[in-house]
Design a protein around this motif. Structure first.
Motif, PDB file in Angstrom:
ATOM      1  N   LEU A  52      45.823  18.755  55.760  1.00 24.19           N
ATOM      2  CA  LEU A  52      46.574  18.959  54.525  1.00 24.19           C
ATOM      3  C   LEU A  52      48.032  19.335  54.764  1.00 24.19           C
ATOM      4  O   LEU A  52      48.837  19.291  53.831  1.00 24.19           O
ATOM      5  N   ARG A  53      48.354  19.701  55.998  1.00 26.35           N
ATOM      6  CA  ARG A  53      49.738  20.070  56.303  1.00 26.35           C
ATOM      7  C   ARG A  53      50.660  18.900  55.980  1.00 26.35           C
ATOM      8  O   ARG A  53      50.460  17.793  56.474  1.00 26.35           O
ATOM      9  N   GLY A  54      51.612  19.107  55.117  1.00 27.44           N
ATOM     10  CA  GLY A  54      52.566  18.053  54.783  1.00 27.44           C
ATOM     11  C   GLY A  54      52.119  17.106  53.686  1.00 27.44           C
ATOM     12  O   GLY A  54      52.835  16.154  53.375  1.00 27.44           O
ATOM     13  N   THR A  55      50.943  17.358  53.078  1.00 25.88           N
ATOM     14  CA  THR A  55      50.465  16.454  52.015  1.00 25.88           C
ATOM     15  C   THR A  55      50.958  16.860  50.634  1.00 25.88           C
ATOM     16  O   THR A  55      50.825  16.097  49.678  1.00 25.88           O
ATOM     17  N   GLY A  56      51.475  18.068  50.501  1.00 23.25           N
ATOM     18  CA  GLY A  56      51.839  18.550  49.170  1.00 23.25           C
ATOM     19  C   GLY A  56      50.734  19.349  48.509  1.00 23.25           C
ATOM     20  O   GLY A  56      50.964  20.019  47.504  1.00 23.25           O
ATOM     21  N   VAL A  57      49.517  19.279  49.049  1.00 21.66           N
ATOM     22  CA  VAL A  57      48.434  20.130  48.543  1.00 21.66           C
ATOM     23  C   VAL A  57      48.678  21.538  49.077  1.00 21.66           C
ATOM     24  O   VAL A  57      48.785  21.728  50.295  1.00 21.66           O
ATOM     25  N   PRO A  58      48.795  22.546  48.199  1.00 17.10           N
ATOM     26  CA  PRO A  58      49.168  23.889  48.660  1.00 17.10           C
ATOM     27  C   PRO A  58      48.001  24.644  49.295  1.00 17.10           C
ATOM     28  O   PRO A  58      47.292  25.403  48.644  1.00 17.10           O
ATOM     29  N   ALA A  59      47.797  24.407  50.573  1.00 18.53           N
ATOM     30  CA  ALA A  59      46.719  25.057  51.327  1.00 18.53           C
ATOM     31  C   ALA A  59      47.332  26.010  52.341  1.00 18.53           C
ATOM     32  O   ALA A  59      48.490  25.861  52.725  1.00 18.53           O
ATOM     33  N   PRO A  60      46.570  27.013  52.817  1.00 21.59           N
ATOM     34  CA  PRO A  60      47.107  27.915  53.842  1.00 21.59           C
ATOM     35  C   PRO A  60      47.452  27.158  55.126  1.00 21.59           C
ATOM     36  O   PRO A  60      46.887  26.099  55.411  1.00 21.59           O
ATOM     37  N   GLY A  61      48.368  27.717  55.895  1.00 19.11           N
ATOM     38  CA  GLY A  61      48.690  27.162  57.204  1.00 19.11           C
ATOM     39  C   GLY A  61      47.815  27.810  58.268  1.00 19.11           C
ATOM     40  O   GLY A  61      47.554  29.014  58.225  1.00 19.11           O
ATOM     41  N   LEU A  62      47.358  27.026  59.217  1.00 19.62           N
ATOM     42  CA  LEU A  62      46.506  27.537  60.298  1.00 19.62           C
ATOM     43  C   LEU A  62      47.361  28.297  61.315  1.00 19.62           C
ATOM     44  O   LEU A  62      48.379  27.793  61.772  1.00 19.62           O
ATOM     45  N   VAL A  63      46.921  29.527  61.669  1.00 16.72           N
ATOM     46  CA  VAL A  63      47.580  30.294  62.720  1.00 16.72           C
ATOM     47  C   VAL A  63      46.721  30.299  63.985  1.00 16.72           C
ATOM     48  O   VAL A  63      47.186  29.990  65.067  1.00 16.72           O
ATOM     49  N   ALA A  64      45.434  30.633  63.844  1.00 14.50           N
ATOM     50  CA  ALA A  64      44.531  30.666  65.005  1.00 14.50           C
ATOM     51  C   ALA A  64      43.093  30.668  64.508  1.00 14.50           C
ATOM     52  O   ALA A  64      42.813  31.061  63.371  1.00 14.50           O
ATOM     53  N   VAL A  65      42.173  30.235  65.364  1.00 12.29           N
ATOM     54  CA  VAL A  65      40.757  30.237  65.002  1.00 12.29           C
ATOM     55  C   VAL A  65      39.914  30.591  66.226  1.00 12.29           C
ATOM     56  O   VAL A  65      40.262  30.231  67.351  1.00 12.29           O
ATOM     57  N   ASP A  66      38.846  31.318  65.988  1.00  9.67           N
ATOM     58  CA  ASP A  66      37.876  31.671  67.037  1.00  9.67           C
ATOM     59  C   ASP A  66      36.481  31.360  66.470  1.00  9.67           C
ATOM     60  O   ASP A  66      35.754  32.254  66.048  1.00  9.67           O
ATOM     61  N   PRO A  67      36.100  30.066  66.456  1.00 11.64           N
ATOM     62  CA  PRO A  67      34.872  29.669  65.745  1.00 11.64           C
ATOM     63  C   PRO A  67      33.577  30.164  66.371  1.00 11.64           C
ATOM     64  O   PRO A  67      32.563  30.282  65.694  1.00 11.64           O
TER      65      PRO A  67
END
Length: 317
Positions: free
Chosen positions: A82-97
């Motif tokens: 979704l980054r750059g699509t115009g859909v207002p979603a959070p930005g990913l910083v980090a993940v530990d799945p």
């Protein structure tokens, strides 16, 4: 000044993991529990920056959740897409799945301005905004499709509310015994509803309302637009009354969205989603009461669900 009690509420390994993903010279100066989540703990982290200011991040932690790794990986995939699509979603910083670094599987992301709005007041203004936002989500074309949607109920697991219209519910259950109708696949949020949409309501009044964010992308999947529309419709029906559930589908089409052409096909998706709520009334109504809608007891929500299922069968059955 750092609030040590608040910061201590974040588990030690998780705190260290978050700190490793901050800019040089930054530190966590406060945390605040965010309400409304059913499957995960949500916290807003206030970060002290080098220049003396602050910025906010959000920490999402899955405690004792069976499919946490899958959900987190899907959410990361969605946020990246979704980054750059115009859909207002959070930005990913980090993940530990897999909780390799944290006590529990965790996701760190940017904080979006705005708040969820669940009040009856102003719903007529918010419904067209929700519809336009969902049309924009369905317009996203991923290079790699997410997994296919998962149906959340079966004809044999539906819980008919006490005192419900037995004939209407029997007919509705028969609808989902049939095979799913054919559909054109779309990128689905899969839990698009007012509890996962942030609004800026300033200035007060219809002219001031705008969507600032859509959160909780863990259920992202591929399936019919009707399914996302049905899900938001059921939520609106339970929050604001059955008429708003029916109104949302109209608003979606007015915004340029395309739904199944045949009434029988629409009915299948709408009924399937509504019946899934029958098994989760207590689960979904609790966050609404915590958010201030104290009148939405489990019993009150069951009665609205009965009225909505009956209205669907009257309208399309």
């Amino acid at each position: 000044m750092t609030n040590h009690d608040e910061v201590a509420a974040v588990r030690p390994l998780t705190l260290a993991w978050v700190s490793r993903h901050l800019e040089v010279g930054e530190r966590i100066v406060g945390t605040e529990a965010l309400h409304g989540g059913i499957t995960a703990e949500m916290r807003r982290l206030t970060i002290g920056t080098r220049d003396g200011g602050t910025r906010d991040l959000v920490l999402r932690t899955f405690v004792d959740v069976e499919h946490a790794e899958d959900w987190l990986n899907r959410e990361v995939g969605a946020l990246t897409l979704l980054r750059g699509t115009g859909v207002p979603a959070p930005g990913l910083v980090a993940v530990d799945p897999t909780a390799a670094h944290c006590e529990y599987p965790s996701l760190l992301m940017t904080h979006l301005a705005g708040r969820t709005v669940l009040d009856d007041e102003g719903v007529e203004t918010r419904v067209p905004l929700l519809a336009r936002q969902l049309v924009a989500i369905h317009a996203v074309r991923p290079a790699e499709r997410p997994r296919g949607y998962v149906a959340l109920t079966t004809a044999d697991t539906v819980v008919v509310p006490k005192g419900a219209d037995a004939a209407a519910w029997a007919a509705a259950i028969d609808v989902i015994r049939e095979p799913a109708p054919p559909y054109e696949g779309r990128f689905l949020h899969r839990d698009f509803q007012p509890g996962n949409v942030l609004f800026d309501m300033e200035p007060p009044g219809p002219a001031g309302a705008r969507i600032t964010g859509v959160v909780d992308w863990a259920g992202t999947s591929w399936g019919p637009a009707d399914l996302d529309v049905a899900h938001c419709s059921t939520n609106l029906a339970l929050l604001h009354g059955p008429a708003w559930g029916l109104r949302f589908a109209e608003a979606y089409e007015e915004a340029g969205g395309v739904l199944a052409a045949a009434p029988s096909e629409r009915l299948y998706w709408w009924v399937r989603d509504a019946l899934a709520f029958s098994e989760e009334v207590r689960l979904v109504s609790r966050p609404w009461r915590e958010a201030g809608r104290t009148e939405l007891t489990a019993r009150a929500v069951e009665e609205r669900l009965d009225a909505y299922v009956t209205a669907l069968m009257d309208a399309l059955g």
